[in-house]
Write a protein that holds these residues in place. Structure first.
Motif, mmCIF file in Angstrom:
data_model
loop_
_atom_site.group_PDB
_atom_site.id
_atom_site.type_symbol
_atom_site.label_atom_id
_atom_site.label_comp_id
_atom_site.label_asym_id
_atom_site.label_seq_id
_atom_site.Cartn_x
_atom_site.Cartn_y
_atom_site.Cartn_z
ATOM 1 N N PHE A 18 0.947 -1.146 -0.378
ATOM 2 C CA PHE A 18 -0.222 0.013 0.144
ATOM 3 C C PHE A 18 1.063 1.161 -0.066
ATOM 4 O O PHE A 18 1.821 1.462 0.505
ATOM 5 C CB PHE A 18 -0.574 -0.292 1.098
ATOM 6 N N GLU A 19 -0.146 2.354 -0.549
ATOM 7 C CA GLU A 19 0.887 3.785 -0.057
ATOM 8 C C GLU A 19 0.993 4.464 1.215
ATOM 9 O O GLU A 19 -0.228 4.906 1.544
ATOM 10 C CB GLU A 19 0.816 4.203 -1.575
ATOM 11 N N PRO A 20 2.117 4.802 2.009
ATOM 12 C CA PRO A 20 1.658 5.599 3.201
ATOM 13 C C PRO A 20 1.286 7.340 2.333
ATOM 14 O O PRO A 20 1.654 7.399 1.622
ATOM 15 C CB PRO A 20 2.794 5.861 3.938
ATOM 16 N N GLU A 21 0.684 7.529 3.451
ATOM 17 C CA GLU A 21 0.067 8.589 2.919
ATOM 18 C C GLU A 21 0.947 9.901 4.247
ATOM 19 O O GLU A 21 0.598 11.199 3.782
ATOM 20 C CB GLU A 21 -1.424 9.139 3.520
ATOM 21 N N ILE A 65 5.422 1.285 9.861
ATOM 22 C CA ILE A 65 4.540 1.093 8.594
ATOM 23 C C ILE A 65 3.484 0.374 8.762
ATOM 24 O O ILE A 65 3.340 -0.602 9.224
ATOM 25 C CB ILE A 65 4.533 1.186 6.841
ATOM 26 N N GLY A 66 2.299 1.069 8.726
ATOM 27 C CA GLY A 66 0.733 0.739 8.543
ATOM 28 C C GLY A 66 -0.434 1.234 8.423
ATOM 29 O O GLY A 66 0.150 1.888 8.207
ATOM 30 N N ASN A 67 -1.036 0.946 9.615
ATOM 31 C CA ASN A 67 -2.093 1.227 9.213
ATOM 32 C C ASN A 67 -2.651 1.835 10.726
ATOM 33 O O ASN A 67 -2.663 1.473 11.268
ATOM 34 C CB ASN A 67 -3.871 0.286 9.107
ATOM 35 N N LEU A 68 -3.134 2.814 10.840
ATOM 36 C CA LEU A 68 -3.665 3.948 12.110
ATOM 37 C C LEU A 68 -4.743 4.619 11.812
ATOM 38 O O LEU A 68 -4.651 5.502 11.234
ATOM 39 C CB LEU A 68 -2.257 4.737 11.931
ATOM 40 N N ASN A 72 -3.058 4.725 6.164
ATOM 41 C CA ASN A 72 -2.378 4.352 6.061
ATOM 42 C C ASN A 72 -0.630 5.343 6.416
ATOM 43 O O ASN A 72 -0.517 6.093 5.552
ATOM 44 C CB ASN A 72 -1.697 4.094 4.476
ATOM 45 N N VAL A 73 0.012 5.385 7.308
ATOM 46 C CA VAL A 73 1.577 5.952 7.311
ATOM 47 C C VAL A 73 2.512 5.307 8.184
ATOM 48 O O VAL A 73 2.822 4.053 8.521
ATOM 49 C CB VAL A 73 0.740 6.430 8.784
ATOM 50 N N LEU A 74 3.487 6.608 7.657
ATOM 51 C CA LEU A 74 4.706 5.094 8.312
ATOM 52 C C LEU A 74 5.313 6.437 9.343
ATOM 53 O O LEU A 74 5.760 7.605 9.253
ATOM 54 C CB LEU A 74 5.305 6.103 6.717
ATOM 55 N N ILE A 75 6.063 5.813 10.463
ATOM 56 C CA ILE A 75 6.289 6.822 11.654
ATOM 57 C C ILE A 75 8.212 6.164 11.475
ATOM 58 O O ILE A 75 8.347 4.995 11.346
ATOM 59 C CB ILE A 75 5.477 5.595 12.746
ATOM 60 N N ILE A 95 13.183 12.428 5.262
ATOM 61 C CA ILE A 95 11.959 13.018 4.514
ATOM 62 C C ILE A 95 12.022 12.858 3.119
ATOM 63 O O ILE A 95 10.887 13.115 2.736
ATOM 64 C CB ILE A 95 12.301 14.418 4.746
ATOM 65 N N ARG A 96 13.034 12.811 2.912
ATOM 66 C CA ARG A 96 13.493 12.703 1.489
ATOM 67 C C ARG A 96 12.741 11.154 0.589
ATOM 68 O O ARG A 96 11.938 11.606 -0.082
ATOM 69 C CB ARG A 96 14.574 12.859 0.691
ATOM 70 N N VAL A 97 13.016 10.401 1.164
ATOM 71 C CA VAL A 97 12.236 8.913 0.668
ATOM 72 C C VAL A 97 10.937 9.373 1.322
ATOM 73 O O VAL A 97 10.232 8.429 0.900
ATOM 74 C CB VAL A 97 12.980 7.986 2.013
ATOM 75 N N MET A 98 10.384 9.831 2.236
ATOM 76 C CA MET A 98 9.035 10.013 2.506
ATOM 77 C C MET A 98 8.011 10.496 1.319
ATOM 78 O O MET A 98 6.653 9.871 0.964
ATOM 79 C CB MET A 98 8.737 10.704 3.927
ATOM 80 N N ARG A 99 8.697 11.822 1.048
ATOM 81 C CA ARG A 99 8.199 12.723 -0.440
ATOM 82 C C ARG A 99 8.130 11.196 -1.393
ATOM 83 O O ARG A 99 6.920 11.284 -2.053
ATOM 84 C CB ARG A 99 8.923 13.427 -0.024
ATOM 85 N N ALA A 100 8.956 10.503 -1.397
ATOM 86 C CA ALA A 100 9.240 9.805 -2.907
ATOM 87 C C ALA A 100 8.220 8.851 -2.873
ATOM 88 O O ALA A 100 8.238 7.869 -4.050
ATOM 89 C CB ALA A 100 10.902 8.742 -2.791
ATOM 90 N N LEU A 101 8.492 8.341 -1.538
ATOM 91 C CA LEU A 101 7.146 7.270 -1.297
ATOM 92 C C LEU A 101 5.489 7.975 -1.509
ATOM 93 O O LEU A 101 5.101 7.019 -1.079
ATOM 94 C CB LEU A 101 7.205 6.733 0.244
ATOM 95 N N GLY A 102 5.466 9.027 -1.451
ATOM 96 C CA GLY A 102 4.318 9.737 -2.583
ATOM 97 C C GLY A 102 3.507 10.515 -1.244
ATOM 98 O O GLY A 102 2.271 10.570 -0.989
ATOM 99 N N ILE A 103 4.063 10.697 0.397
ATOM 100 C CA ILE A 103 4.224 10.977 1.378
ATOM 101 C C ILE A 103 3.803 12.473 1.319
ATOM 102 O O ILE A 103 4.070 13.545 0.687
ATOM 103 C CB ILE A 103 4.287 11.303 2.574
ATOM 104 N N ASN A 104 2.450 13.440 1.331
ATOM 105 C CA ASN A 104 2.883 14.395 1.145
ATOM 106 C C ASN A 104 2.370 15.687 2.678
ATOM 107 O O ASN A 104 1.822 16.405 2.658
ATOM 108 C CB ASN A 104 1.665 15.381 0.206
ATOM 109 N N THR A 105 1.982 14.647 3.746
ATOM 110 C CA THR A 105 1.768 15.337 5.196
ATOM 111 C C THR A 105 3.097 15.257 6.041
ATOM 112 O O THR A 105 3.204 13.798 6.753
ATOM 113 C CB THR A 105 0.533 15.646 6.194
ATOM 114 N N LEU A 106 3.165 15.516 6.919
ATOM 115 C CA LEU A 106 4.922 15.675 8.156
ATOM 116 C C LEU A 106 3.976 15.870 8.946
ATOM 117 O O LEU A 106 3.737 16.603 9.461
ATOM 118 C CB LEU A 106 5.884 16.437 7.696
ATOM 119 N N ILE A 107 3.646 14.942 10.040
ATOM 120 C CA ILE A 107 3.588 15.433 11.815
ATOM 121 C C ILE A 107 5.061 15.258 12.194
ATOM 122 O O ILE A 107 5.828 13.817 12.464
ATOM 123 C CB ILE A 107 2.502 14.535 12.148
ATOM 124 N N VAL A 108 5.553 16.101 12.652
ATOM 125 C CA VAL A 108 6.746 16.290 13.426
ATOM 126 C C VAL A 108 6.997 16.176 14.811
ATOM 127 O O VAL A 108 6.194 17.648 14.780
ATOM 128 C CB VAL A 108 8.126 16.993 13.269
#
Ligand code: HPA
Length: 270
Positions: A18-21, A65-68, A72-75, A95-108
């Motif tokens: 699946f694709e993490p968001e 990585i999984g469903n929260l 679909n989130v990547l922690i 962060i670059r890798v997250m973006r390459a995975l298609g993630i467009n929201t970051l909670i830091v």
């Protein structure tokens, strides 16, 4: 750099179907959100090509990585710090890798020291702006237009939309969140009293040793960012005792339940 990002992203994609968001970085003492995921896939940083391994105390060093709560989130359980000796590019590579995975929201998230007497240990503070006091910048060097523009605007690095959502969630659950300006320092030595006074005079409410490089890279890549500090100690201005890792852990624990509520609820609404 572009190939390294691709290879790291591909090695993660090869393990998930699946694709993490949404990406979430968990700071010191704030690991528990990762335990709430259903069927998590754990990938230690050392298993990912070109990733550095975190050496900081109480940082686990893996992607979870999984469903929260339906998303679909990547922690990132454990982040990389500049004080560990890595370059700015290395600590922001995830962060670059997250973006390459298609993630467009970051909670830091992070643990931070307070320079403001209204922000007390155990408080949750939405970061509304930052001061980069690290003396460097993760975007120094060649700019790859594929990743973002040369001079990205830092007009609204912390999304007002996400801050409003977080504030509403806190209200609905009968607790308050505060807001403040976070100053990022290299560490690892803690701030002197004179430095604390200077940062407060410059308009800073919080100090810490992370977040700023990650947020700069996330904004460069076009991500929407929510920054959350948990106040783990008062800075030197109010407190003459040196603060311990134990103090940081205890105060992070105080904020844990409310932080979990914000994160679980906000990912549903993003
Ligand atoms: N200073 C710098 N970094 C920190 C602090 C602090 O007081 N507390 C947690 N991280």
């Amino acid at each position: 750099m572009l190939n390294k990002i691709k290879e790291a992203a591909q090695s993660i994609l090869a393990r998930i179907d699946f694709e993490p968001e949404i990406g979430i970085i968990l700071g010191t003492g704030l690991n528990s959100v990762a335990e709430m995921m259903t069927d998590p896939i754990n990938i230690p940083y050392e298993d990912i090509p070109h990733m550095s391994v975190s050496t900081a105390p109480s940082h686990q060093g893996r992607f979870v990585i999984g469903n929260l709560n339906g998303k679909n989130v990547l922690i990132m359980q454990g982040r990389l710090h500049y004080y560990e000796g890595y370059s700015m590019q290395q600590i922001t590579f995830p962060i670059r890798v997250m973006r390459a995975l298609g993630i467009n929201t970051l909670i830091v998230t992070n643990a931070a020291g307070s320079l403001n007497e209204n922000l007390q240990p155990g408080d949750i503070v939405l970061i509304n702006d930052h001061i980069n006091f690290m003396g460097t910048n993760p975007l120094i060097g060649i700019n790859y237009e594929e990743l973002g523009e040369r001079f990205p605007s830092m007009n609204e690095p912390y999304s007002h939309r996400l801050m409003n959502l977080a504030t509403n969630i806190a209200q609905e659950h009968n607790f308050i969140v505060k807001t403040g300006v976070y100053t990022g320092l290299t560490g690892p030595s803690l701030e002197t009293l004179a430095e604390c006074k200077m940062f407060a005079a410059l308009g800073s409410d919080l100090v810490g040793m992370s977040t700023v490089p990650e947020v700069i890279v996330a904004v460069h890549g076009g991500m929407e960012v929510l920054g959350i500090s948990v106040v783990t100690n008062l800075s030197n201005i109010f407190h003459s005792e040196p603060h311990s890792q134990e103090e940081i852990r205890v105060n992070a624990e105080k904020a844990r339940l409310n932080l979990e509520k914000i994160i679980l609820n906000i990912i549903e609404k993003i």
